[in-house]
Each structure stands twice: as C-alpha cells, then as structure tokens.
Scaffold this active site. Structure first.
Site, PDB file in Angstrom:
ATOM      1  N   GLU A   1       1.636  -1.952  -4.570  1.00  0.00           N
ATOM      2  CA  GLU A   1       0.301  -1.348  -4.621  1.00  0.00           C
ATOM      3  C   GLU A   1      -0.643  -2.324  -5.301  1.00  0.00           C
ATOM      4  O   GLU A   1      -0.209  -3.298  -5.908  1.00  0.00           O
ATOM      5  CB  GLU A   1       0.330   0.000  -5.371  1.00  0.00           C
ATOM      6  CG  GLU A   1       0.267   1.222  -4.462  1.00  0.00           C
ATOM      7  CD  GLU A   1      -0.983   1.281  -3.573  1.00  0.00           C
ATOM      8  OE1 GLU A   1      -1.977   0.620  -3.885  1.00  0.00           O
ATOM      9  OE2 GLU A   1      -0.950   1.981  -2.556  1.00  0.00           O
TER      10      GLU A   1
ATOM     11  N   THR B   1      -8.680   1.526  17.042  1.00  0.00           N
ATOM     12  CA  THR B   1      -8.187   2.002  18.337  1.00  0.00           C
ATOM     13  C   THR B   1      -9.328   2.148  19.338  1.00  0.00           C
ATOM     14  O   THR B   1      -9.199   1.753  20.506  1.00  0.00           O
ATOM     15  CB  THR B   1      -7.476   3.363  18.145  1.00  0.00           C
ATOM     16  OG1 THR B   1      -6.448   3.191  17.174  1.00  0.00           O
ATOM     17  CG2 THR B   1      -6.890   3.877  19.443  1.00  0.00           C
TER      18      THR B   1
ATOM     19  N   ALA C   1      -1.387  -4.364  15.464  1.00  0.00           N
ATOM     20  CA  ALA C   1      -1.888  -3.401  16.446  1.00  0.00           C
ATOM     21  C   ALA C   1      -2.813  -2.406  15.761  1.00  0.00           C
ATOM     22  O   ALA C   1      -2.545  -1.990  14.630  1.00  0.00           O
ATOM     23  CB  ALA C   1      -0.721  -2.647  17.094  1.00  0.00           C
TER      24      ALA C   1
ATOM     25  N   HIS D   1     -12.007  10.794  13.033  1.00  0.00           N
ATOM     26  CA  HIS D   1     -11.001  10.589  11.990  1.00  0.00           C
ATOM     27  C   HIS D   1     -11.401  11.344  10.724  1.00  0.00           C
ATOM     28  O   HIS D   1     -12.561  11.716  10.553  1.00  0.00           O
ATOM     29  CB  HIS D   1     -10.854   9.102  11.654  1.00  0.00           C
ATOM     30  CG  HIS D   1     -10.013   8.343  12.643  1.00  0.00           C
ATOM     31  ND1 HIS D   1     -10.517   7.865  13.821  1.00  0.00           N
ATOM     32  CD2 HIS D   1      -8.697   7.991  12.612  1.00  0.00           C
ATOM     33  CE1 HIS D   1      -9.555   7.243  14.486  1.00  0.00           C
ATOM     34  NE2 HIS D   1      -8.437   7.312  13.776  1.00  0.00           N
ATOM     35  N   HIS D   2     -10.442  11.454   9.821  1.00  0.00           N
ATOM     36  CA  HIS D   2     -10.621  12.101   8.522  1.00  0.00           C
ATOM     37  C   HIS D   2     -11.770  11.482   7.717  1.00  0.00           C
ATOM     38  O   HIS D   2     -12.172  10.341   7.963  1.00  0.00           O
ATOM     39  CB  HIS D   2      -9.314  11.996   7.733  1.00  0.00           C
ATOM     40  CG  HIS D   2      -8.806  10.582   7.600  1.00  0.00           C
ATOM     41  ND1 HIS D   2      -9.175   9.762   6.573  1.00  0.00           N
ATOM     42  CD2 HIS D   2      -7.981   9.836   8.395  1.00  0.00           C
ATOM     43  CE1 HIS D   2      -8.606   8.583   6.711  1.00  0.00           C
ATOM     44  NE2 HIS D   2      -7.870   8.594   7.819  1.00  0.00           N
TER      45      HIS D   2
ATOM     46  N   GLY E   1       0.836  -1.209   0.000  1.00  0.00           N
ATOM     47  CA  GLY E   1       0.000   0.000   0.000  1.00  0.00           C
ATOM     48  C   GLY E   1       0.867   1.253   0.000  1.00  0.00           C
ATOM     49  O   GLY E   1       0.539   2.263   0.617  1.00  0.00           O
TER      50      GLY E   1
ATOM     51  N   ARG F   1      -1.983   6.739   2.232  1.00  0.00           N
ATOM     52  CA  ARG F   1      -1.625   7.788   3.207  1.00  0.00           C
ATOM     53  C   ARG F   1      -0.546   7.289   4.164  1.00  0.00           C
ATOM     54  O   ARG F   1       0.478   7.950   4.372  1.00  0.00           O
ATOM     55  CB  ARG F   1      -2.869   8.216   4.006  1.00  0.00           C
ATOM     56  CG  ARG F   1      -3.799   9.137   3.250  1.00  0.00           C
ATOM     57  CD  ARG F   1      -5.052   9.416   4.069  1.00  0.00           C
ATOM     58  NE  ARG F   1      -5.936   8.276   4.067  1.00  0.00           N
ATOM     59  CZ  ARG F   1      -6.927   8.090   3.191  1.00  0.00           C
ATOM     60  NH1 ARG F   1      -7.176   8.994   2.281  1.00  0.00           N
ATOM     61  NH2 ARG F   1      -7.666   7.007   3.228  1.00  0.00           N
ATOM     62  N   MET F   2      -0.744   6.107   4.759  1.00  0.00           N
ATOM     63  CA  MET F   2       0.271   5.568   5.665  1.00  0.00           C
ATOM     64  C   MET F   2       1.478   5.068   4.884  1.00  0.00           C
ATOM     65  O   MET F   2       2.621   5.262   5.305  1.00  0.00           O
ATOM     66  CB  MET F   2      -0.328   4.418   6.495  1.00  0.00           C
ATOM     67  CG  MET F   2      -1.148   4.858   7.683  1.00  0.00           C
ATOM     68  SD  MET F   2      -0.209   5.867   8.839  1.00  0.00           S
ATOM     69  CE  MET F   2       1.089   4.735   9.326  1.00  0.00           C
TER      70      MET F   2
ATOM     71  N   LYS G   1     -11.762   7.694   6.034  1.00  0.00           N
ATOM     72  CA  LYS G   1     -11.683   6.430   6.795  1.00  0.00           C
ATOM     73  C   LYS G   1     -12.904   5.556   6.497  1.00  0.00           C
ATOM     74  O   LYS G   1     -14.027   6.038   6.495  1.00  0.00           O
ATOM     75  CB  LYS G   1     -11.561   6.708   8.296  1.00  0.00           C
ATOM     76  CG  LYS G   1     -11.363   5.447   9.107  1.00  0.00           C
ATOM     77  CD  LYS G   1     -10.804   5.730  10.478  1.00  0.00           C
ATOM     78  CE  LYS G   1     -10.637   4.464  11.302  1.00  0.00           C
ATOM     79  NZ  LYS G   1      -9.641   3.548  10.731  1.00  0.00           N
TER      80      LYS G   1
END
Ligand code: NAD
Length: 269
Positions: free
Chosen positions: A36, A168, A124, A157-158, A10, A14-15, A161
């Site tokens: 990707e 979390t 996580a 969140h943005h 990916g 973004r990440m 999402k």
C-alpha cells in the site's frame, strides 16, 4: 505445477481487497506480497484481514521493493503514478506484471512500457471476459452499421471513480473508431452543453455518469432513423475483474515472448 506467487499492490483498495481474496482462495495462486502507499493506515496489517477473509500471514508492506523478491508476477490496480513506480521495481527485478490501473497519460504509459522492456506484461482497461467479448461485437457492429448510425458510448461508475470517461469506454470508442476508419482524436465528442448545434455525422459521443456503488455499466448505442441498436455490459461486482486479472497473471508467467499484451490475448479472442 506449483502455485504462482503473486504480489498485489494497492492491497487495501477496492480491487486490491478482492484480488487478495481470490488469489488466496485460488487453487493455482498464492499471495506472497501485498503493498500500500506508505502513509496508509493498513500498513503492517494482515492483507487477508483487510480483505475480510481472515488472516493469511502476509502483512501489507509500504513498498513493492520489499516484496518483489518473493513474486512470480505483480498485479497492479492502484493509480497511474504508483503504477509507473511499480513497473520500475518489477522491471528491475525482471518480474512480469498485470496492470489494471486506468487513466494513465501517454507519458505514463510510455514509462511503463520502457520499464517493462524485455518482459511480458498484460495491460487492460477491463479484465472481464464479458467486456472483451463486447469489444469484439462492437467492432463487427461498427463495420456493418454505416455512419448513418450515430454512435454514443454511455458509462456509469461508482461515485469514487477519479478518471473519466472510464478506460473501458475509451477502449470501446477506440475499437469503434478503428472499425469506421476514423481517429478518436478528430471524431470523439466528450461533452455537450449549451447551444451545441446539430450532431455532426460520424462523430462518436461519450457520456459519463457517476454515482452510488455501480461497479461498471457500459452501453453503446447505434441510433439511425427508424431504429436503434444497443450493445452493453453490466458488472454487478468487482470479482469479474479480479478473477480475469488472476487468469492473466497465470497466463503471463508462461509467456516467453516479451511485449505488451491485453485481455483479448489472454482469452485467445
Ligand atoms: P481504490 O482507490 O479503491 O484502490 C487503489 C489503491 O491503490 C488504494 O488503496 C491506494 O491507497 C493504493 N495505492 C496508491 N498508491 C500506491 C502505492 N504507491 N503503492 C501501493 N498502493 C498504492 O481504487 P480501485 O477502485 O480499486 O481502482 C484502482 C484502479 O483500477 C483504478 O485506476 C481503476 O480505474 C482501475 N480498475 C480497473 C479495472 C480493470 O478491469 N482494468 C477494474 C476496476 C478498476
């Protein structure tokens, strides 16, 4: 010590972009693979250029299978279906993983666990050090504050999402339920609308907000008659998650005992 060779899935996300940038800039890590989805417009583009840090000599490939041979570890922040496919490729090649993807079903999580059988991997919902400290604080708070304190978990969140509540927020609610000795299945309340009746004692409410470019805000409110305790965390950017995941990648390659680990293990909390 030689640099840890990292494949990032990916990579145009973004990440993914921040992972490429920080892995490349890190003293102890090097990007040796970037992937990707095969239809992505950035396939064959240099991953560093896509991440905005200039050329790094690693082009974005359409499959992890093409990059896995050069990797000591895979960092995966993609989508649940893609993560399962990546775990199968990494598992077959006996390469450990760091998984940040959220919103996985029970079946998808089981498929990842089975693909990673015999290997160490870190999964996580949040790789920031601050959030993992907050999880500890929440456990303590929930065991001290009785069920006279109504618990609400609020997250924002943005607008892009796709899963809700956030991984979390769900982990926070699990920690709170565990500290209270109840199950989230029976005590979680995920929505309120219309004539809901009064709040049931001992329930854990979850509220999801979406908008703008918010990287991740979480607040847990313990509300009783006469006082309110709030414990929260605000991420002001994605680098906190990316650097935590890179820390986890360096940690997991040194593990000799197979199994699923989380960020608390990495941090020794
Ligand atoms: P994003 O949509 O910007 O990026 C995901 C990228 O994965 C996209 O570029 C997409 O094309 C790519 N992808 C999809 N299928 C693929 C495949 N088969 N092979 C390779 N790449 C593929 O999303 P994002 O904001 O970067 O978030 C990604 C995931 O990470 C989400 O599940 C999010 O909730 C999670 N996340 C976790 C943490 C954490 O600390 N654990 C922090 C932030 C985001």
């Amino acid at each position: 010590m030689s640099a840890v060779r990292v494949a990032i899935t990916g990579a145009a996300g973004r990440m993914g972009q921040r992972l490429v940038a920080l892995t490349h800039q890190g003293e102890h890590t090097v990007v040796t693979g970037a992937t990707e989805v095969s239809t992505h417009g950035k396939i064959k583009h240099d991953a560093g250029l896509v991440a905005g840090i200039g050329e790094i000599g690693v082009t974005i490939s359409p499959s992890l299978a093409l990059d896995i041979g050069r990797a000591d570890v895979v960092i995966d922040f993609s989508s649940p279906e893609a993560t399962v496919a990546h775990a199968r490729i990494a598992g077959e090649a006996r390469v450990p993983m760091v998984i940040g993807t959220t919103g996985m079903s029970t079946e998808q999580a089981a498929a990842v666990a089975s693909a990673m059988e015999g290997l160490a991997y870190v999964k996580a919902p949040n790789f920031s050090v601050g959030v993992n400290l907050v999880l500890k604080l929440l456990s303590t708070a929930a065991s001290i504050l009785s069920d006279e304190y109504d618990i609400e978990v609020v997250e924002m969140h943005h607008r892009h999402k796709v899963d809700a509540p956030s991984g979390t927020a769900l982990r926070m609610a699990e920690v709170l339920a565990e500290a209270r000795g109840v199950s989230l299945e029976t005590h979680g309340v995920y929505a309120r609308h219309g004539h809901t009746g009064a709040r049931s004692r001992g329930t854990i409410g979850m509220q999801t907000l979406r908008g703008g470019d918010v990287a991740g805000d979480h607040t847990v409110i313990f509300a009783a008659d006469g006082e309110r305790v709030e414990i929260g965390h605000r991420a002001s950017g994605r680098d906190t998650f990316a650097s935590g995941a890179i820390r986890a990648a360096r940690w997991v390659v040194a593990q000799t005992k197979p199994g699923q680990y989380d960020m608390a293990d990495v941090l020794g909390l």
